[in-house]
Design a protein around this motif. Sequence first.
Motif, mmCIF file in Angstrom:
data_model
loop_
_atom_site.group_PDB
_atom_site.id
_atom_site.type_symbol
_atom_site.label_atom_id
_atom_site.label_comp_id
_atom_site.label_asym_id
_atom_site.label_seq_id
_atom_site.Cartn_x
_atom_site.Cartn_y
_atom_site.Cartn_z
ATOM 1 N N PHE A 106 0.831 -1.198 0.000
ATOM 2 C CA PHE A 106 0.000 0.000 0.000
ATOM 3 C C PHE A 106 0.873 1.258 0.000
ATOM 4 C CE2 PHE A 106 -3.671 -2.571 1.551
ATOM 5 C CZ PHE A 106 -4.620 -2.104 0.650
ATOM 6 N N GLU A 107 1.927 1.250 0.816
ATOM 7 C CA GLU A 107 2.813 2.420 0.891
ATOM 8 C C GLU A 107 3.495 2.673 -0.450
ATOM 9 O OE1 GLU A 107 5.335 1.515 4.221
ATOM 10 O OE2 GLU A 107 3.809 2.128 5.675
ATOM 11 N N ARG A 108 3.943 1.608 -1.111
ATOM 12 C CA ARG A 108 4.557 1.763 -2.437
ATOM 13 C C ARG A 108 3.549 2.317 -3.445
ATOM 14 N NH1 ARG A 108 6.186 -3.543 -1.477
ATOM 15 N NH2 ARG A 108 8.145 -3.593 -0.368
ATOM 16 N N ALA A 109 2.326 1.815 -3.371
ATOM 17 C CA ALA A 109 1.293 2.284 -4.298
ATOM 18 C C ALA A 109 0.985 3.759 -4.060
ATOM 19 C CB ALA A 109 0.023 1.447 -4.133
ATOM 20 N N LEU A 110 1.022 4.188 -2.824
ATOM 21 C CA LEU A 110 0.716 5.590 -2.515
ATOM 22 C C LEU A 110 1.837 6.546 -2.925
ATOM 23 C CD1 LEU A 110 -1.025 5.148 0.950
ATOM 24 C CD2 LEU A 110 -2.093 5.751 -1.233
ATOM 25 N N LYS A 111 3.046 6.040 -3.121
ATOM 26 C CA LYS A 111 4.169 6.885 -3.541
ATOM 27 C C LYS A 111 4.145 7.173 -5.040
ATOM 28 C CE LYS A 111 7.365 5.608 0.133
ATOM 29 N NZ LYS A 111 8.572 4.870 0.497
ATOM 30 N N MET A 112 3.336 6.431 -5.763
ATOM 31 C CA MET A 112 3.279 6.628 -7.222
ATOM 32 C C MET A 112 2.612 7.962 -7.551
ATOM 33 S SD MET A 112 2.296 2.798 -8.518
ATOM 34 C CE MET A 112 2.081 3.350 -10.179
ATOM 35 N N GLN A 118 -9.115 9.649 -12.809
ATOM 36 C CA GLN A 118 -9.485 8.263 -12.467
ATOM 37 C C GLN A 118 -8.410 7.641 -11.572
ATOM 38 O OE1 GLN A 118 -10.003 5.753 -15.879
ATOM 39 N NE2 GLN A 118 -11.436 4.420 -14.796
ATOM 40 N N ALA A 119 -7.146 7.868 -11.898
ATOM 41 C CA ALA A 119 -6.035 7.335 -11.093
ATOM 42 C C ALA A 119 -6.009 8.008 -9.726
ATOM 43 C CB ALA A 119 -4.723 7.526 -11.829
ATOM 44 N N LYS A 120 -6.347 9.321 -9.683
ATOM 45 C CA LYS A 120 -6.362 10.035 -8.404
ATOM 46 C C LYS A 120 -7.435 9.470 -7.470
ATOM 47 C CE LYS A 120 -4.495 14.458 -9.859
ATOM 48 N NZ LYS A 120 -4.757 15.887 -10.079
ATOM 49 N N SER A 121 -8.610 9.188 -8.027
ATOM 50 C CA SER A 121 -9.666 8.623 -7.170
ATOM 51 C C SER A 121 -9.316 7.209 -6.725
ATOM 52 C CB SER A 121 -11.014 8.661 -7.892
ATOM 53 O OG SER A 121 -11.001 7.814 -9.003
ATOM 54 N N LEU A 122 -8.648 6.454 -7.602
ATOM 55 C CA LEU A 122 -8.190 5.107 -7.217
ATOM 56 C C LEU A 122 -7.165 5.209 -6.099
ATOM 57 C CD1 LEU A 122 -8.277 2.062 -7.758
ATOM 58 C CD2 LEU A 122 -6.454 2.402 -9.425
ATOM 59 N N GLY A 125 -8.861 5.891 -2.844
ATOM 60 C CA GLY A 125 -9.459 4.666 -2.299
ATOM 61 C C GLY A 125 -8.407 3.785 -1.640
ATOM 62 N N VAL A 126 -7.247 3.662 -2.296
ATOM 63 C CA VAL A 126 -6.140 2.876 -1.724
ATOM 64 C C VAL A 126 -5.686 3.510 -0.413
ATOM 65 C CG1 VAL A 126 -3.716 2.229 -2.086
ATOM 66 C CG2 VAL A 126 -5.369 1.924 -3.930
ATOM 67 N N TYR A 130 -5.636 1.844 3.267
ATOM 68 C CA TYR A 130 -4.358 1.861 3.996
ATOM 69 C C TYR A 130 -4.554 2.451 5.397
ATOM 70 C CZ TYR A 130 0.382 3.423 5.194
ATOM 71 O OH TYR A 130 1.563 3.664 5.840
ATOM 72 N N ARG A 131 -5.257 3.591 5.489
ATOM 73 C CA ARG A 131 -5.488 4.223 6.794
ATOM 74 C C ARG A 131 -6.359 3.335 7.695
ATOM 75 N NH1 ARG A 131 -6.518 10.408 4.987
ATOM 76 N NH2 ARG A 131 -4.361 10.873 4.478
#
Length: 197
Positions: A106-112, A118-122, A125-126, A130-131
Amino acid sequence: MTEERNNAQQELDSQREAETVEEIFAEKDASEQSGNIPAQEEEQEDSTEQKIAELESKLEEADNRYLRLQADFDNFRRRSRIELEASAKYRAQNIITELLPAIDNFERALKMDVDNEQAKSLKQGVEMVYRSLLDALKNEGVEAIDAVGKEFDPHLHQAVMQTEDETYGPNIVVEELQKGYMLKDRIIRPAMVKVNQ
């Protein structure tokens, strides 16, 4: 004639009684002279004292055995209580250990970086998932280990790289490569860090 017979019988009985009494006194005198009675009494006293000593030693041995059993039972009860408390305290450790790789992902995905809506809303959600995971872990007593800017502690940190950075002092953590976590007072995973020389 019967009277004579009775008299003769009485005389005979009296003689027998006198002889018996004389024999008893003679035996008593003989035994007193030879010391048999005191010897028998001493033997009886010695055997009585031996029996008393044996019984006292058996009683002491039984008391010691009882005290050892009581101490063993108290130790067993204390160990069981400590194990039960530890089991309740760290009951979530296995599931937390299994969740840590997912949290890392999750942390790696949030660093992207994302560029479209559409990617921002995804990503949002991630971030919410995570929180939620972090809140659930926090409720169980899990905390992230602070690393950057702290002095290197081999119990909390795992040094995988060294660097020379003038902005940090010696033996200070410069960068955290992977977060470390603690469950209450137990280290679940040390933080993987880069340390200044």
